[in-house]
Design a protein around this motif. Structure first.
Motif: not given
Length: 89
Positions: A31-36, A77-88
């Motif tokens: 569904d998505h990849f999450a990055l902090v 992303d450029p390949e259409g993957n959903r990416v979550e960007l988040r900070y705490y």
């Protein structure tokens, strides 16, 4: 949700029909990849995405994650993957 370690979880979500079929199936294996992101890097990152013409699909919003609630956005992303960007905070 499956907890891998203190800062990592895997959310298991149902597919909308058999593999490769059904409304909402996007042919991706996640569904998505999450990055902090560090909080002090958040505004520069948002400005950089805007300058690059990257569309924000959802957010900014308060989202639940591996470390609790944080502020985040979803982009593709450029390949259409959903990416979550988040900070705490």
């Amino acid at each position: 949700s499956l907890r891998v370690d203190e800062t990592t979880i895997i959310d298991l979500l149902p597919v909308a029909g058999p593999a490769g079929e059904g409304e909402g199936h996007n042919m991706h294996n996640m569904d998505h990849f999450a990055l902090v992101v560090d909080e002090e890097d958040w505004e520069p990152l948002m400005a950089r995405l805007d300058t690059a013409g990257v569309a924000i699909e959802m957010g900014p919003a308060e989202l639940d994650g591996a470390r609790g609630r944080g502020r985040g956005v979803y982009v593709r992303d450029p390949e259409g993957n959903r990416v979550e960007l988040r900070y705490y905070g």
